[in-house]
Structure formats: structure tokens, C-alpha cells
Design an enzyme around this catalytic site. Structure first.
Site, short mmCIF file in Angstrom:
data_model
loop_
_atom_site.label_atom_id
_atom_site.label_comp_id
_atom_site.label_asym_id
_atom_site.label_seq_id
_atom_site.Cartn_x
_atom_site.Cartn_y
_atom_site.Cartn_z
CG ASP A 84 -2.08 0.96 1.07
OD1 ASP A 84 -3.20 0.47 0.79
OD2 ASP A 84 -1.90 2.19 1.23
CE LYS B 283 -5.10 2.45 4.33
NZ LYS B 283 -5.88 2.22 3.07
CB THR C 33 -13.26 0.72 -8.15
OG1 THR C 33 -14.13 -0.10 -7.33
CG2 THR C 33 -12.14 -0.14 -8.68
CD GLU D 164 -16.98 -1.19 5.51
OE1 GLU D 164 -17.06 -0.56 6.58
OE2 GLU D 164 -16.75 -0.65 4.42
CG ASN E 17 -22.79 -5.13 -4.06
OD1 ASN E 17 -22.93 -6.09 -3.30
ND2 ASN E 17 -21.65 -4.47 -4.16
NE ARG F 292 -36.78 -19.32 -16.38
CZ ARG F 292 -37.53 -18.81 -17.36
NH1 ARG F 292 -36.96 -18.30 -18.44
NH2 ARG F 292 -38.85 -18.81 -17.26
CB CYS G 131 -51.48 -12.49 -9.86
SG CYS G 131 -52.65 -13.84 -9.58
CE LYS H 86 -47.40 -19.43 -14.76
NZ LYS H 86 -46.74 -19.48 -13.42
#
Length: 447
Positions: free
Chosen positions: A30, A35, A85, A160, A213, A258, A267, A323
Site C-alpha cells: 500500500d 498502513k 474503485t 463490513e 449488490n 431467471r 395477478c 406463460k
């Protein structure tokens, strides 16, 4: 193995400590002297439960050191890139640290006797590894990936405050590569983890991280919007969601996740619209729930745009119900596509083995009459009749016999709206590709 971990933030420190604990010799790298000093004194540069103990133990057993010099990659088996990033002001991902470390690694590759394996662990968008990270290293080194050095993208799924537990018990161990040999050392290095490594392309691995995420963010926003809708009616939202998550068959499961086409039926469209109206009538702002119908319509318009761009004059619409294995066409996105194509002057030959217009009744009949009143004249009795002379096939079913017939039919472009065309058939269709026609796997809503 001897490992270099480049970047000693949350991901880098946890990765370094856990790999050292697993018996590897780790060198943390680093540019921040503070650090580096902390690691070399057996201390943690960051606050994370359990990390101080791991680093102290690794230091005491001489399995971890740190340096500010990237040239340590000359003498390691694997270099793991964990630099940040961050987001630029525009929201664009800032890759300056990744680019810098790629160039620095590249400058030292020529001094090695054996190819170095580089594992990129920093979160990057799909295509970054193949189109940016590898070329940056190649430009700096004058060497070629897949021969002189190897690169793998290995996403992390660390939270974290629970990062160490997450490291040892990941939901999956994913290794994304451009050449199979690049997966060998990462697979060996991570073999001590409970979940076996899955080797995929780097783009799939990169996209998986963002899919995960984004879905986590969706769940947070969804729970909060449902809570706001409950609150105005004095309903205990926590009790609702406590019950909601107990459904592991539909709610918290692989169901509906999917890639396929837009949602429809009796519905989902009705209930989503009702919830949207309910919230608006009470002055609530639920942007994500409001966006559901908007996004669903985008999927439908995208297919219409694809057909228009193809220049097709005649389209075989295979499958009309919302479907397979049902005769329900209420709010069917396939019916809506057919209607829009007819409006554009495109001839639609529709085939669905279940549909009998004379037997339609109630809301099902009303929807068809209001959206596609000419359905009866568009329907053909067999699939072959729909395919002959068609410029394009819109496949809205995954029925094996239908796929086989499409496969053996005329060599025309096929757009798979079902999102589940059997791999064997898909490969065969791709082999039929011409200069102007190929199968397209439409990626739409999870359905």
C-alpha cells in the site's frame, strides 16, 4: 503460496489476514506508510471485528509483512489487486487506482522467471478485466496474457463488520478468466473455502458482483417502500416482512430470478397497479414500486424495436399465453407485442397449441378483444405454417417439441423471449447463423 495483496483497505486487509491464517506467506502492499507500519507491527489499520487477532497471529508466526513497493510481485506466486474503485462526481466508476497498479505490476513482470497469476478483486464493471485491466498490464510489460502472465477476476462478497466470517463462508467462490489456465492458481489458493470454485468468464464474474449488490439495494428499498405503504393503514410492516421472508419457495428463492420476458397474467399486473394507485391516493411516494410497470413496458417496447430494426415484414409469434402450460392471456406481454407489430403493419402469424379463441371467456376473452381483436385470423393450426415465409421468429415458449420444430424449420432469426431455450437447441441454432440472421437470447425481466 507466497501472495502479494495490493491495496490494504477493508477488502485487502481482510483478504491478507485470512490468507495468512490459511497458511500462506502474505506481503501487503500500500502507498500509505501508516498502513504498512501497522501491518509490520502486527496491528490492524482498520476497524473490523476479529481482524486484530488474525493479524497479530499472522505477524507472530511470520506469515505477513507489508511494503510500499509494488516490485514485490517479482517474487510471489499470486498478486491480488484490492485497490479502491470510487465513484466520480458523475457516478462513473473511477479506475485510476486499478490502472496505476496494473501499470506498476506490468513493469516488473519482465524480471520474473515464471508467469505471474494476478487476481483482480476490486469491484469493476463488466468488461473491465478483458478490455482494460489486461491491456494495461500488456502495454506496460510488453507481454501477453494467457502466455506470459495470467489474470483472473475474483469478486469478493464481504460485508463490513462480518467480513472475516464472510471470507471463510462465501455464498460462492467465483473465478472469472479469459483463458482456462488462468484459473489454476486461484482455484488452488481458494481451495480451503467451503464453497468450491466456479470458473466462468471474467464478464460473468464482474456482472455477478453488481447483480448481487444491486439486488441487495433493491431489497432494502422494497422493504422500506412496503413499510411506508403499511404505515398509512396502521399496519405493522415488521410483522408483514417477518412473515414475508418465511416463504422460501417464492419470496426468498430462485423463483422469478431467471432472465426472460416481461411479466403478465392475472395477478402481478393487477396487484402492482393496485398498490401504485393505493400509494398515490394516500400521498405516498414509492418510486421503485411505481417503476415496475414502467420497466416492464420497456421490455415489451425493446422487442418491438428489435423487430422493427430487423426489417421483418412477416413474424412468426410462437406462444401467446403469459406463460407456457396455461390458456391465460390476460395482460400477456406476447399478446401486447403482437398487437404493436400489427399496428406497425407487420404481418403476424400466431401459433399456440393451447389457445382456442372460441373457448375464451370472461376477463381472458375481454383482454384479447380489447388488445388484439384480430387474433382469430392471425392464428394458424400448426407451427410449420407459422414458420414458412416468416422473416423472424419470436419464441415465447420453452416447450421441447416446439423448440425442435423451430430448429428443423427455415433458417430465420429466432428471438428467444422465454429465456430458457435448451442449450442444445440454442447451440444448433447458432450453427445455422447466416450473415444477416442469428438467434438472439432476449434478456428481460426475471420471470
Amino acid at each position: 503460496m507466497k501472495i502479494a495483496v495490493l491495496g490494504l483497505g477493508y477488502v485487502g486487509c481482510v483478504t491478507a489476514a485470512c490468507l495468512a491464517e490459511a497458511g500462506n506467506t502474505v506481503i501487503g502492499v500500500d502507498p500509505a506508510p501508516s498502513k504498512v507500519a501497522a501491518i509490520n507491527n502486527g496491528k490492524t489499520p482498520i476497524v473490523e471485528p476479529g481482524l486484530a487477532e488474525l493479524l497479530a497471529n499472522a505477524h507472530a508466526n511470520k506469515r505477513i509483512t507489508a511494503s510500499t513497493d509494488v516490485s514485490v510481485v517479482k517474487d510471489v506466486d499470486v498478486a491480488i489487486v484490492c485497490v479502491g474503485t470510487p465513484s466520480a462526481e458523475t457516478g462513473e466508476l473511477d479506475l485510476k487506482y486499478v490502472e496505476t497498479v496494473a501499470a506498476e505490476i506490468g513493469r516488473d513482470l519482465g524480471d520474473r522467471d515464471t508467469p505471474l497469476t494476478i487476481m483482480l478483486r476490486s469491484t469493476v464493471l463488466p468488461g473491465t478485466t478483458a478490455l482494460s485491466f489486461i491491456p494495461w498490464i500488456e502495454k506496460s510489460s510488453g507481454l501477453t496474457e494467457g502466455r506470459d502472465f495470467f489474470v483472473a477476476f475474483c469478486p469478493e462478497f464481504l460485508r463490513e463488520s462480518t467480513a472475516i466470517s464472510d471470507f471463510y463462508n462465501p455464498p460462492f467462490t467465483v473465478i472469472g478468466v479469459e483463458s482456462p489456465i488462468a484459473a489454476e492458481k486461484p482455484t488452488e489458493l481458494l481451495s480451503f473455502l467451503a464453497t468450491p470454485a466456479e470458473v466462468v468468464t471474467s464478464g460473468v464474474a464482474e456482472a455477478l458482483k453488481y447483480a448481487s449488490n444491486a439486488f441487495h439495494a433493491v431489497k432494502v428499498v422494497f422493504a422500506n417502500e412496503i413499510a411506508r405503504a403499511c404505515t398509512v393503514s396502521d399496519v405493522d410492516a415488521r410483522a408483514v416482512m417477518q412473515l414475508f421472508v418465511q416463504d422460501r419457495e417464492l419470496n426468498i428463492s430462485h423463483r422469478y430470478l431467471r432472465p426472460g420476458f416481461a411479466f403478465g397474467g392475472s395477478c402481478l399486473p393487477k396487484d402492482v397497479k393496485a398498490l401504485q394507485h393505493y400509494s398515490k391516493s394516500r400521498g405516498l411516494n414509492l418510486p421503485m414500486i411505481d417503476s415496475l410497470t414502467v420497466s416492464n413496458e420497456v421490455h415489451i417496447q425493446r422487442v418491438v424495436g428489435m423487430v422493427k430494426a430487423s426489417g421483418a415484414k412477416t413474424v412468426a409469434q410462437v406462444g401467446l399465453t403469459f406463460k407456457p402450460a396455461t390458456d391465460d392471456m390476460r395482460e400477456s406481454p406476447f399478446v401486447k407485442v403482437a398487437a404493436k407489430l400489427v399496428e406497425m403493419g407487420i404481418e403476424v402469424r400466431a401459433y399456440d397449441p393451447i389457445i382456442d379463441v372460441e373457448k375464451l371467456m370472461g376477463a381472458n376473452q375481454h383482454f384479447v378483444q380489447s388488445v388484439l381483436p384480430d387474433l382469430e385470423s392471425m392464428l394458424v393450426e400448426n407451427l410449420e405454417d407459422a414458420l414458412v415465409g416468416a422473416d423472424l421468429v419470436l419464441l415465447g415458449t420453452n416447450a421441447a417439441d416446439v423448440c425442435e420444430t423451430v430448429l428443423s424449420g427455415p433458417a430465420v432469426p429466432v428471438v428467444d423471449l422465454s429465456g430458457s431455450l435448451p442449450k442444445r437447441v440454442e447451440d444448433s441454432l447458432r450453427m445455422r447463423e447466416t450473415s444477416s440472421a442469428l438467434i438472439s437470447s432476449y434478456i428481460g425481466a426475471a420471470w
